[in-house]
Design a protein around this motif. Sequence first.
Motif, PDB file in Angstrom:
ATOM      1  N   THR A  60       0.837  -1.203   0.000  1.00 47.17           N
ATOM      2  CA  THR A  60       0.000   0.000   0.000  1.00 47.17           C
ATOM      3  C   THR A  60       0.868   1.247   0.000  1.00 47.17           C
ATOM      4  O   THR A  60       0.676   2.163  -0.797  1.00 47.17           O
ATOM      5  CB  THR A  60      -0.913   0.001   1.259  1.00 47.17           C
ATOM      6  OG1 THR A  60      -1.674  -1.183   1.252  1.00 47.17           O
ATOM      7  CG2 THR A  60      -1.822   1.193   1.287  1.00 47.17           C
ATOM      8  N   TRP A  89       1.675   3.865  -3.196  1.00 50.14           N
ATOM      9  CA  TRP A  89       1.223   5.265  -3.089  1.00 50.14           C
ATOM     10  C   TRP A  89       2.405   6.231  -3.086  1.00 50.14           C
ATOM     11  O   TRP A  89       2.251   7.410  -3.370  1.00 50.14           O
ATOM     12  CB  TRP A  89       0.353   5.441  -1.858  1.00 50.14           C
ATOM     13  CG  TRP A  89      -0.646   6.552  -1.903  1.00 50.14           C
ATOM     14  CD1 TRP A  89      -1.016   7.343  -0.846  1.00 50.14           C
ATOM     15  CD2 TRP A  89      -1.457   7.008  -3.009  1.00 50.14           C
ATOM     16  NE1 TRP A  89      -1.980   8.238  -1.237  1.00 50.14           N
ATOM     17  CE2 TRP A  89      -2.266   8.054  -2.547  1.00 50.14           C
ATOM     18  CE3 TRP A  89      -1.560   6.636  -4.348  1.00 50.14           C
ATOM     19  CZ2 TRP A  89      -3.168   8.742  -3.368  1.00 50.14           C
ATOM     20  CZ3 TRP A  89      -2.457   7.305  -5.175  1.00 50.14           C
ATOM     21  CH2 TRP A  89      -3.251   8.348  -4.681  1.00 50.14           C
ATOM     22  N   ALA A  99     -12.294  -1.171   1.900  1.00 53.15           N
ATOM     23  CA  ALA A  99     -11.629  -2.431   1.569  1.00 53.15           C
ATOM     24  C   ALA A  99     -12.290  -3.590   2.298  1.00 53.15           C
ATOM     25  O   ALA A  99     -12.495  -4.671   1.734  1.00 53.15           O
ATOM     26  CB  ALA A  99     -10.148  -2.349   1.941  1.00 53.15           C
ATOM     27  N   TRP A 121      -6.032  -0.431  -6.295  1.00 55.37           N
ATOM     28  CA  TRP A 121      -6.378  -0.554  -4.873  1.00 55.37           C
ATOM     29  C   TRP A 121      -7.414  -1.646  -4.643  1.00 55.37           C
ATOM     30  O   TRP A 121      -7.398  -2.315  -3.624  1.00 55.37           O
ATOM     31  CB  TRP A 121      -6.853   0.801  -4.343  1.00 55.37           C
ATOM     32  CG  TRP A 121      -5.823   1.835  -4.663  1.00 55.37           C
ATOM     33  CD1 TRP A 121      -5.864   2.764  -5.665  1.00 55.37           C
ATOM     34  CD2 TRP A 121      -4.529   1.974  -4.057  1.00 55.37           C
ATOM     35  NE1 TRP A 121      -4.695   3.485  -5.702  1.00 55.37           N
ATOM     36  CE2 TRP A 121      -3.864   3.029  -4.730  1.00 55.37           C
ATOM     37  CE3 TRP A 121      -3.880   1.333  -3.010  1.00 55.37           C
ATOM     38  CZ2 TRP A 121      -2.574   3.431  -4.385  1.00 55.37           C
ATOM     39  CZ3 TRP A 121      -2.602   1.741  -2.663  1.00 55.37           C
ATOM     40  CH2 TRP A 121      -1.954   2.777  -3.345  1.00 55.37           C
ATOM     41  N   TYR A 127      -4.552  -0.589   4.923  1.00 51.37           N
ATOM     42  CA  TYR A 127      -4.737   0.734   4.308  1.00 51.37           C
ATOM     43  C   TYR A 127      -4.550   1.863   5.320  1.00 51.37           C
ATOM     44  O   TYR A 127      -3.987   2.909   4.998  1.00 51.37           O
ATOM     45  CB  TYR A 127      -6.104   0.815   3.623  1.00 51.37           C
ATOM     46  CG  TYR A 127      -6.080   0.169   2.258  1.00 51.37           C
ATOM     47  CD1 TYR A 127      -5.486   0.820   1.190  1.00 51.37           C
ATOM     48  CD2 TYR A 127      -6.595  -1.103   2.048  1.00 51.37           C
ATOM     49  CE1 TYR A 127      -5.421   0.226  -0.062  1.00 51.37           C
ATOM     50  CE2 TYR A 127      -6.537  -1.709   0.809  1.00 51.37           C
ATOM     51  CZ  TYR A 127      -5.950  -1.033  -0.251  1.00 51.37           C
ATOM     52  OH  TYR A 127      -5.872  -1.626  -1.482  1.00 51.37           O
ATOM     53  N   ILE A 139      -7.936   6.530  -5.475  1.00 49.90           N
ATOM     54  CA  ILE A 139      -7.935   5.279  -4.722  1.00 49.90           C
ATOM     55  C   ILE A 139      -9.292   4.583  -4.780  1.00 49.90           C
ATOM     56  O   ILE A 139      -9.364   3.368  -4.954  1.00 49.90           O
ATOM     57  CB  ILE A 139      -7.485   5.539  -3.271  1.00 49.90           C
ATOM     58  CG1 ILE A 139      -6.022   5.980  -3.276  1.00 49.90           C
ATOM     59  CG2 ILE A 139      -7.658   4.288  -2.414  1.00 49.90           C
ATOM     60  CD1 ILE A 139      -5.464   6.366  -1.946  1.00 49.90           C
ATOM     61  N   ALA A 155      -7.321  -5.026  -2.292  1.00 49.23           N
ATOM     62  CA  ALA A 155      -8.392  -5.355  -1.338  1.00 49.23           C
ATOM     63  C   ALA A 155      -8.835  -6.810  -1.519  1.00 49.23           C
ATOM     64  O   ALA A 155      -9.083  -7.523  -0.546  1.00 49.23           O
ATOM     65  CB  ALA A 155      -9.576  -4.412  -1.527  1.00 49.23           C
ATOM     66  N   LEU A 193      -6.267   6.897   1.373  1.00 45.62           N
ATOM     67  CA  LEU A 193      -5.982   5.574   1.951  1.00 45.62           C
ATOM     68  C   LEU A 193      -6.802   5.356   3.226  1.00 45.62           C
ATOM     69  O   LEU A 193      -7.343   4.279   3.453  1.00 45.62           O
ATOM     70  CB  LEU A 193      -4.487   5.430   2.256  1.00 45.62           C
ATOM     71  CG  LEU A 193      -3.543   5.353   1.053  1.00 45.62           C
ATOM     72  CD1 LEU A 193      -2.087   5.299   1.524  1.00 45.62           C
ATOM     73  CD2 LEU A 193      -3.839   4.146   0.192  1.00 45.62           C
ATOM     74  N   ALA A 198      -9.821   2.405   3.708  1.00 42.96           N
ATOM     75  CA  ALA A 198      -9.652   1.286   4.660  1.00 42.96           C
ATOM     76  C   ALA A 198     -10.994   0.604   4.970  1.00 42.96           C
ATOM     77  O   ALA A 198     -11.121  -0.618   4.776  1.00 42.96           O
ATOM     78  CB  ALA A 198      -8.958   1.773   5.927  1.00 42.96           C
ATOM     79  N   GLN A 210      -8.417  -3.475   5.922  1.00 44.89           N
ATOM     80  CA  GLN A 210      -8.691  -2.225   6.640  1.00 44.89           C
ATOM     81  C   GLN A 210      -7.443  -1.737   7.388  1.00 44.89           C
ATOM     82  O   GLN A 210      -7.056  -0.578   7.293  1.00 44.89           O
ATOM     83  CB  GLN A 210      -9.847  -2.439   7.623  1.00 44.89           C
ATOM     84  CG  GLN A 210     -10.253  -1.147   8.323  1.00 44.89           C
ATOM     85  CD  GLN A 210     -11.617  -1.241   8.981  1.00 44.89           C
ATOM     86  OE1 GLN A 210     -12.199  -2.312   9.079  1.00 44.89           O
ATOM     87  NE2 GLN A 210     -12.133  -0.114   9.439  1.00 44.89           N
TER      88      GLN A 210
END
Lengths: 172, 481
Positions: free
Chosen positions: B57, B61, B99, B253, B269, B247, B257, B92, B96, B266
């Motif tokens: 992650t 990024w 995700a 992303w 992220y 995202i 996930a 992000l 979370a 979660q």
Amino acid sequence: MVENCNYEQEGTIIFLLKKKYFGMIVLLYPIILQSASLPGNDLPVPEFAASEDVVSTAGHVRLSWDVPDNAENLAAIEFELQQTSDVAFQKAKTIYSGPDRASFISGLPNGDYRFRVRARLDGEAGGWSTPVTVQVQHQSLRLAFTLLGLGAIVVLATVTLVIVGNRKANIE
Amino acid sequence: MSHQSAILSANIGWILLAILGVLWIWLGRYWGKKAQSMEGFMLAGRNVGLALGVATTMATWITSNTTMLAPQFALQLGVWGMFAYSTASFGLFLFAPLAKRIRQLMPNGYTSGDFIRLRYGKATWLVFLVISIFYGFTWLISMGMAGGILMNALAGIPYEIGMTVILFVCVTYTLFGGLFAVIGTDFIQSVIILIGIVVVGFGIVHSIDFGKTYTHLESESPMLINVLLPASIMAIFNNLLFGIGEIFHSNVWWSRAFAMRKNVGQKAYLLGGLFWLPIPVAAGFIALTGSTLGINITSPDMVGPLVAANVLGSVGAIVVFAVLFCSLASSIDSLLAATSDLITEDIYRKLFNPKASEQNLRKVSAFIIVGLGFLTWLICLPRVGTLATVLFFAGPLVGSTIWPIATGLYWKNASAKGALWAMLLGSGIGLIAYFQLGWYTATLISAAVSMLTVLIFRATVKEDFNWKHLDEPKIQTAGGN
């Protein structure tokens, strides 16, 4: 790096000022300044990529310039970039000296800024380029704060949507 | 392209390029052995744990955009620009919980396109694919360009050659190992990036006179320390929303996930966002010191690497070179893999060949990775603009997807027509703002229009979606599994 430059000290100007055409010279001063260092050498005169004046709404500008590819000693040539707020470049300051052919300038407040560039080699200077004017006119603060408020609403709504949605999903 | 004085000798640049290139390709081959099935290739077996999850992650990024664009923001928009860039971590943080929700609703999902198709239908899905693939391209192009610019500025390697090498290396190892290779290399790259940034940060803090920097900025570039610089005030929420839009919609992303174990996404992220948050502030700050140190900047996107390398000398330039190579590679590989998944799964399999065998899908996926790399290379050849202008052109498009995606995941009554019109109107009006007001307003206006459209349709069109429709069965290929 930033240095001030006093053009009245340049030999060509002092010589001309001693002559009887003083009045005419004063009138033609800006033009004379541009050609004041007419090369007694073969140094090429650089030209800015932007042929017209530039308007900036964020206070920054990228100036680039070039010389003809067939110029002699191309690799060894350095450049001197000057910036001023007055038309005649009387209060000009050198903001860059070196081999690069572009410079990025930022953080300028509202106003008109003039730039010119010339080639230098072994202590000798070529002719000045045609100046380019950058007009800085920042966006209005009213528009800026309107968009700031709008952004705050959208972000707040998005955060609320995710937090509330997540809570409900956890309960389900 | 304007001449910029190099800091490293070209020989050192070539050696670094060769070492890093060979290392990533070898690691790609090594991890690629695990990617036996299509699910392994696309989603790393849906078994990625917390450490690898956080690393991938953060590394993904930390792109060239963090290390090169954050300083550009500071140079163009001053102190607010520096903080505006760090707000991209909110993307992000907010993703979370999404995700977790995605993993719950779509345990067998493959792409973000799957979600839009199942949730909103074909018309919205097609518009979404255009937006997502266009965005993926602009991101890839901006990073291909960044690779060329970086190697040219630091070591004098010609732009075209530097850009070609980095694209070739990333295409090759992604081709070998799919998401296994991407996540594995991301882990090592994130370690190199973190160590490098700490070294550069300490070096710069010890080399800079803060008082002198402030005085210089006050006299030469006063608007950079003016908190009322209009463009930077506009940029704050624009950038925050751009990060969220990137995202929320991007398959980069979503694929992570799907790839992370249940309940890992979660946390991964959230932690990834926290690790990422200070990096753009640190990277941005050094840009403000450039003019005080007498460093000429020919292109604003090179200010960060140039100042760091100038201050720290040859050793610093080597560190900067390695950090930037890793940050570029960690994002290019992710984008190649995620965009290839999106095209293979959403376009090839769903539209043209629903009964494709697993072997066939692997071939198509490989062909798409190579094709994407080649197209990116072709578009990068003529350097079309600065990184900001290239990347932020996609801003209004991604901004328009935030509300359709978030409401689609949480609201049963989010309307399919509303999602479609939100993307169309948001993108259109945002693009007008891009040209009329400036790139620093486009995503904000697009997201606002999109939000309003979703809310209007929710109030006027009654829908009641059944969440079970999102749980599509596993891919049934002719070859089994």
